[in-house]
Design a protein around this motif. Sequence first.
Motif, mmCIF file in Angstrom:
data_model
loop_
_atom_site.group_PDB
_atom_site.id
_atom_site.type_symbol
_atom_site.label_atom_id
_atom_site.label_comp_id
_atom_site.label_asym_id
_atom_site.label_seq_id
_atom_site.Cartn_x
_atom_site.Cartn_y
_atom_site.Cartn_z
ATOM 1 N N UNK A 103 18.663 -48.045 -13.174
ATOM 2 C CA UNK A 103 19.033 -47.901 -11.764
ATOM 3 C C UNK A 103 20.530 -47.583 -11.701
ATOM 4 N N UNK A 104 20.876 -46.577 -10.920
ATOM 5 C CA UNK A 104 22.287 -46.207 -10.819
ATOM 6 C C UNK A 104 22.593 -45.742 -9.406
ATOM 7 N N UNK A 105 23.872 -45.775 -9.070
ATOM 8 C CA UNK A 105 24.325 -45.315 -7.756
ATOM 9 C C UNK A 105 24.835 -43.887 -7.884
ATOM 10 N N UNK A 106 24.467 -43.060 -6.933
ATOM 11 C CA UNK A 106 24.951 -41.684 -6.900
ATOM 12 C C UNK A 106 26.377 -41.701 -6.356
ATOM 13 N N UNK A 107 27.307 -41.229 -7.157
ATOM 14 C CA UNK A 107 28.717 -41.288 -6.771
ATOM 15 C C UNK A 107 29.034 -40.256 -5.692
ATOM 16 N N UNK A 169 22.622 -52.792 2.246
ATOM 17 C CA UNK A 169 23.659 -52.531 1.249
ATOM 18 C C UNK A 169 23.040 -52.215 -0.109
ATOM 19 N N UNK A 170 23.921 -51.967 -1.074
ATOM 20 C CA UNK A 170 23.469 -51.573 -2.398
ATOM 21 C C UNK A 170 22.704 -52.653 -3.133
ATOM 22 N N UNK A 171 23.082 -53.916 -2.928
ATOM 23 C CA UNK A 171 22.388 -55.007 -3.602
ATOM 24 C C UNK A 171 20.910 -55.058 -3.236
ATOM 25 N N UNK A 172 20.630 -54.888 -1.953
ATOM 26 C CA UNK A 172 19.235 -54.875 -1.503
ATOM 27 C C UNK A 172 18.504 -53.628 -2.001
ATOM 28 N N UNK A 192 8.646 -38.524 -16.738
ATOM 29 C CA UNK A 192 9.843 -38.981 -16.039
ATOM 30 C C UNK A 192 9.629 -38.898 -14.532
ATOM 31 N N UNK A 193 10.258 -39.824 -13.824
ATOM 32 C CA UNK A 193 10.188 -39.887 -12.364
ATOM 33 C C UNK A 193 11.542 -40.352 -11.848
ATOM 34 N N UNK A 194 11.917 -39.868 -10.686
ATOM 35 C CA UNK A 194 13.153 -40.326 -10.048
ATOM 36 C C UNK A 194 12.806 -40.780 -8.632
ATOM 37 N N UNK A 195 13.229 -42.015 -8.311
ATOM 38 C CA UNK A 195 12.987 -42.592 -6.985
ATOM 39 C C UNK A 195 14.335 -42.919 -6.363
ATOM 40 N N UNK A 196 14.534 -42.502 -5.110
ATOM 41 C CA UNK A 196 15.808 -42.720 -4.436
ATOM 42 C C UNK A 196 15.651 -43.730 -3.303
ATOM 43 N N UNK A 197 16.743 -44.426 -3.025
ATOM 44 C CA UNK A 197 16.790 -45.381 -1.923
ATOM 45 C C UNK A 197 18.146 -45.241 -1.244
ATOM 46 N N UNK A 198 18.129 -44.928 0.047
ATOM 47 C CA UNK A 198 19.371 -44.755 0.805
ATOM 48 C C UNK A 198 19.647 -46.011 1.625
ATOM 49 N N UNK A 202 25.127 -45.555 3.859
ATOM 50 C CA UNK A 202 25.261 -44.196 3.352
ATOM 51 C C UNK A 202 25.238 -44.041 1.851
ATOM 52 N N UNK A 203 25.073 -45.141 1.111
ATOM 53 C CA UNK A 203 24.998 -45.045 -0.342
ATOM 54 C C UNK A 203 23.581 -44.667 -0.770
ATOM 55 N N UNK A 204 23.481 -44.072 -1.946
ATOM 56 C CA UNK A 204 22.183 -43.667 -2.491
ATOM 57 C C UNK A 204 22.046 -44.251 -3.897
ATOM 58 N N UNK A 205 20.917 -44.906 -4.140
ATOM 59 C CA UNK A 205 20.626 -45.479 -5.458
ATOM 60 C C UNK A 205 19.354 -44.845 -5.986
ATOM 61 N N UNK A 206 19.310 -44.699 -7.300
ATOM 62 C CA UNK A 206 18.184 -44.017 -7.937
ATOM 63 C C UNK A 206 17.623 -44.861 -9.071
#
Length: 207
Positions: A103-107, A169-172, A192-198, A202-206
Amino acid sequence: PDILLAESLEQLAQLQPSAELDTGKATPETKTTTSTIQENPFPLLELSESELFRFKETTAARIIAGGSSSDIGLETAYPCTPVQEGILLAAIRFPESYRIERIFEVAKGTMTDSIDLELFEQAWRDVVARHGALRTVFAPSVRDGAGFDQIVLVGVECDIRRLKVSPKDGGLAVKLLEQQKAATFSELRPAHRITTCSTIEGSVYCK
């Protein structure tokens, strides 16, 4: 014929037997040969005629039939290395040992920039389209005595998903992504699969 005996081009043409003239047309014998021998479209995968037939009728047919896109096809195919075959056999016995989830945050470019999910997802599709390793699947080999072959696909439709909820927020967001069920993949599709969560902020995590 002795071309030195000809005093002109006309005489030289008469000296050359018609059967030896190269007209560019295939003789009946040549036609029979070219029609019965199938050209192997995967030169890195050494296949006999019978093995090529089995490859087309089984492996290739299953890939195309199971595709979610009409553009799916085979770019190339070649044998697995002994190390790859060892990993594949181990993955069959211990599948969880070879599953990688991150899991990572899109910069963002700047603090005021927003992430365009459409552009982000298209960027991932471009990466997959560029790198054959991300379009490679492994299948039991049709070659006698071989274990597995690796096949590079074209026209791959990426497995991209978005969570419908937008946490505060990002923690959730990280917790929501961690709670997602482990991905399952078709045997003849890239794993492979990529799932995003906004988030609302305004942050995006994948994942």
